[in-house]
Design an enzyme around this catalytic site. Structure first.
Site, PDB file in Angstrom:
ATOM      1  N   LYS A  28      29.911  24.249  37.509  1.00 17.81           N
ATOM      2  CA  LYS A  28      29.612  25.490  38.241  1.00 17.81           C
ATOM      3  C   LYS A  28      28.327  25.286  39.015  1.00 17.81           C
ATOM      4  CE  LYS A  28      31.024  29.778  38.845  1.00 17.81           C
ATOM      5  NZ  LYS A  28      32.391  30.317  38.900  1.00 17.81           N
ATOM      6  N   ASP A  69      33.028  31.785  44.634  1.00 22.41           N
ATOM      7  CA  ASP A  69      32.736  32.687  43.522  1.00 22.41           C
ATOM      8  C   ASP A  69      32.046  33.895  44.161  1.00 22.41           C
ATOM      9  OD1 ASP A  69      32.732  32.927  40.470  1.00 22.41           O
ATOM     10  OD2 ASP A  69      30.650  33.362  40.889  1.00 22.41           O
TER      11      ASP A  69
HETATM   12  P1  NDP Z   1      33.024  38.896  45.205  1.00 26.68           P
HETATM   13  O1  NDP Z   1      31.657  38.550  45.646  1.00 26.68           O
HETATM   14  O2  NDP Z   1      34.143  38.802  46.175  1.00 26.68           O
HETATM   15  O3  NDP Z   1      33.041  40.378  44.604  1.00 26.68           O
HETATM   16  C1  NDP Z   1      32.224  40.748  43.551  1.00 26.68           C
HETATM   17  C2  NDP Z   1      32.363  42.245  43.351  1.00 26.68           C
HETATM   18  O4  NDP Z   1      31.598  42.622  42.206  1.00 26.68           O
HETATM   19  C3  NDP Z   1      31.798  43.042  44.508  1.00 26.68           C
HETATM   20  O5  NDP Z   1      32.473  44.275  44.584  1.00 26.68           O
HETATM   21  C4  NDP Z   1      30.338  43.244  44.085  1.00 26.68           C
HETATM   22  O6  NDP Z   1      29.692  44.352  44.684  1.00 26.68           O
HETATM   23  C5  NDP Z   1      30.502  43.465  42.599  1.00 26.68           C
HETATM   24  N1  NDP Z   1      29.282  43.018  41.892  1.00 26.68           N
HETATM   25  C6  NDP Z   1      28.702  41.801  41.954  1.00 26.68           C
HETATM   26  N2  NDP Z   1      27.591  41.781  41.200  1.00 26.68           N
HETATM   27  C7  NDP Z   1      27.486  43.012  40.658  1.00 26.68           C
HETATM   28  C8  NDP Z   1      26.569  43.614  39.787  1.00 26.68           C
HETATM   29  N3  NDP Z   1      25.507  42.927  39.322  1.00 26.68           N
HETATM   30  N4  NDP Z   1      26.786  44.900  39.415  1.00 26.68           N
HETATM   31  C9  NDP Z   1      27.866  45.590  39.880  1.00 26.68           C
HETATM   32  N5  NDP Z   1      28.769  45.073  40.726  1.00 26.68           N
HETATM   33  C10 NDP Z   1      28.584  43.798  41.097  1.00 26.68           C
HETATM   34  O7  NDP Z   1      33.311  37.991  43.915  1.00 26.68           O
HETATM   35  P2  NDP Z   1      34.705  37.642  43.239  1.00 26.68           P
HETATM   36  O8  NDP Z   1      35.639  38.776  43.355  1.00 26.68           O
HETATM   37  O9  NDP Z   1      35.113  36.307  43.733  1.00 26.68           O
HETATM   38  O10 NDP Z   1      34.262  37.438  41.709  1.00 26.68           O
HETATM   39  C11 NDP Z   1      34.209  38.526  40.785  1.00 26.68           C
HETATM   40  C12 NDP Z   1      34.168  37.980  39.374  1.00 26.68           C
HETATM   41  O11 NDP Z   1      35.333  37.176  39.139  1.00 26.68           O
HETATM   42  C13 NDP Z   1      32.980  37.048  39.048  1.00 26.68           C
HETATM   43  O12 NDP Z   1      32.646  37.205  37.683  1.00 26.68           O
HETATM   44  C14 NDP Z   1      33.557  35.664  39.271  1.00 26.68           C
HETATM   45  O13 NDP Z   1      32.858  34.670  38.548  1.00 26.68           O
HETATM   46  C15 NDP Z   1      34.953  35.879  38.719  1.00 26.68           C
HETATM   47  N6  NDP Z   1      35.954  34.919  39.172  1.00 26.68           N
HETATM   48  C16 NDP Z   1      36.235  34.754  40.502  1.00 26.68           C
HETATM   49  C17 NDP Z   1      37.223  33.875  40.894  1.00 26.68           C
HETATM   50  C18 NDP Z   1      37.632  33.737  42.316  1.00 26.68           C
HETATM   51  O14 NDP Z   1      38.630  33.040  42.570  1.00 26.68           O
HETATM   52  N7  NDP Z   1      36.979  34.375  43.272  1.00 26.68           N
HETATM   53  C19 NDP Z   1      37.933  33.028  39.906  1.00 26.68           C
HETATM   54  C20 NDP Z   1      37.629  33.359  38.526  1.00 26.68           C
HETATM   55  C21 NDP Z   1      36.654  34.245  38.193  1.00 26.68           C
HETATM   56  P3  NDP Z   1      28.707  44.104  45.940  1.00 26.68           P
HETATM   57  O15 NDP Z   1      29.598  43.779  47.100  1.00 26.68           O
HETATM   58  O16 NDP Z   1      27.972  45.393  46.091  1.00 26.68           O
HETATM   59  O17 NDP Z   1      27.813  42.964  45.541  1.00 26.68           O
END
Ligand code: NDP
Length: 444
Positions: free
Chosen positions: A126, A166
């Site tokens: 990672k 991510d």
């Molecule tokens: P994105 O950046 O596309 O979206 C993240 C979302 O979560 C946004 O809506 C963001 O809001 C919100 N968010 C982020 N940090 C916080 C916080 N501290 N408090 C509240 N809301 C928060 O990321 P992904 O959708 O790609 O990833 C989401 C999760 O899934 C992560 O844990 C990631 O590790 C996991 N994941 C992702 C994969 C992938 O293929 N993308 C694969 C496997 C796991 P805002 O826009 O306001 O920041």
């Protein structure tokens, strides 16, 4: 003290400030007690657990870049190559101000087991940076990505370490990173996944984590006598995982009533309008409050609060530790039957235990969100073959992988007398393969 407690105690002493990493190692090792006990002498003799919890290498570096006003800025870059016993390191790059070594280590550690669970030949790693992409211009994002890759390229490669997206790293960032890698190395190879489809990306990769989450959730419900169709679902987040989880849940006949971002959340009694959500998040890159402004059936609330809405299925898809004990108590009180983690470690240890003790079906992220990395591995296969598979071909493979992940974790849990404890099942199934490979390869 038994072997697991010794290793955990040593970690606590050495890495007292790495709270997320300690949380992840504790959750995994605690659930492996039965498995470790069977071969404790061998594992201890080979220092297997000490080798498993210590990354192969951790690369930390400076990322200098220039903003639109001409000012120089500096961020910190990380790549933790955790374990390559079963294949090249594989795991995303997170761009978020909260990124530090503890978070990258927790994610890299979890990735080892997740990748193993997919059944595909990929190791765990990672990376990321404390750079905040929010509010930056395209030119600033490009400047940052080029500088990031100017150091990172030395450590990665199609057969060595293959990063992906991510939080904060989407198609745009992957494109800029790939461009810089190609420019420096003069090699056209599948060094990153999540690429655009015109330059080596896989169809269905964008949708894969969210879709995969729903395929696994549907199978978990089916095997426990429930149907997803007609169920009310709460989702947190509105990024890549959340968006495609909402879309697939709706396609499978469920009603999704919430979405959120880091500023607030929306409740839409009519069900989330996915086209509107995508327009706001993917095109305008705006705040979730815009959704409620454009949709009469939706209410907007500041801060956190998604889990107070009554639902049958809860899908946390935002970030780590976003579902805590108070949220778990509300979900149980409101009659929720299943929680499946789209994000990595969104549920605290305490909340996870509470949900399990109260008979909620609980699918841990390392199984439930493995669809993203599984499809990344399918992208690697297509790059090696220099072929592109159709959307349906990839989607069907993804579905098959998610269903088999569910059955692997279910049967591993049963084998060790922990029926329906999918947390233990996922860890055991993931661990078995990696441990055997490590033992076979000697002390490295
Ligand atoms: P994105 O950046 O596309 O979206 C993240 C979302 O979560 C946004 O809506 C963001 O809001 C919100 N968010 C982020 N940090 C916080 C916080 N501290 N408090 C509240 N809301 C928060 O990321 P992904 O959708 O790609 O990833 C989401 C999760 O899934 C992560 O844990 C990631 O590790 C996991 N994941 C992702 C994969 C992938 O293929 N993308 C694969 C496997 C796991 P805002 O826009 O306001 O920041």
């Amino acid at each position: 003290m038994d072997y697991i407690d010794e290793v955990l105690a040593e970690l606590k002493e050495k890495y007292a400030d790495q709270t997320e990493f300690l949380q992840a190692t504790q959750e995994v090792l605690e659930s492996l007690r039965g498995v470790i006990a069977e071969k404790e002498d061998v594992y201890r003799h080979e220092a297997l657990l000490e080798r498993l919890v210590e990354p192969d290498r951790q690369i930390l570096f400076r990322i200098p870049w220039v903003d639109d006003k001409g000012n120089a800025k500096v961020n910190r870059g990380y790549r933790v190559q955790f374990n390559n016993a079963i294949g090249p390191y594989k795991g995303g790059l997170r761009l978020h101000p909260s990124v530090n070594l503890s978070i990258i280590k927790f994610l890299g550690f979890e990735q080892i087991f997740k990748n193993s669970l997919t059944g595909l030949p990929i190791g765990g790693g990672k990376g990321g940076s404390d750079f905040d992409p929010k509010g930056k211009s395209d030119r600033e994002i490009l400047a940052f990505c080029q500088s990031f890759m100017t150091e990172l390229y030395k450590h990665i490669g199609a057969d060595t370490d293959v990063p992906a997206g991510d939080i904060g790293t989407g198609a745009r960032e992957i494109g800029y990173l790939f461009g810089q890698y190609k420019r420096i190395r003069n090699i056209y190879e599948g060094v990153l996944t999540g690429k655009g489809v015109t330059y080596g990306g896989s169809l269905a990769r964008t949708e894969a984590t969210g879709y995969g989450l729903l395929y696994l959730t549907q199978e978990m419900l089916r095997c426990n006598g429930y149907a997803l169709e007609g169920k009310t679902v709460c989702v947190s987040g509105s990024g890549n995982v959340a968006t495609y989880a909402i879309q697939k849940a709706q396609q499978l006949g469920a009603k999704v009533v919430t979405a959120s971002d880091s500023t607030g959340w929306v409740y839409d009694s009519e069900g989330i309008d996915i086209d509107l959500l995508k327009q706001i998040k993917e095109v305008k890159r705006a705040r979730i409050s815009e959704y409620a402004k454009a949709r009469p059936s939706a209410e907007y609330h500041e801060g956190r609060g998604v889990w107070q809405i009554k639902c049958d299925v809860a899908l946390p898809c935002a970030t780590q530790n976003e579902l805590c004990i108070e949220d778990a108590q509300l979900l149980v009180k409101n009659g929720c039957i299943a929680v499946a983690e789209g994000a990595n470690m969104p549920t605290t240890l305490e909340a996870t235990k509470y949900l399990q003790q109260n008979g909620i079906l609980f699918a841990p992220g390392k199984a439930a969100n493995a669809g993203g990395v599984a499809t990344s591995a399918l992208e690697m296969s297509q790059n090696s073959e220099r072929l592109n598979w159709s959307f349906d071909e990839v989607d069907n493979k993804l579905k098959g992988i998610m269903i088999s992940i569910f059955h692997n974790m279910e049967s591993a849990a049963k084998r060790y007398g922990q029926e329906k404890n999918y947390v233990a099942g996922a860890n055991i199934a993931g661990f078995d393969k990696v441990a055997n490979a490590m033992l076979a390869q000697g002390i490295v």
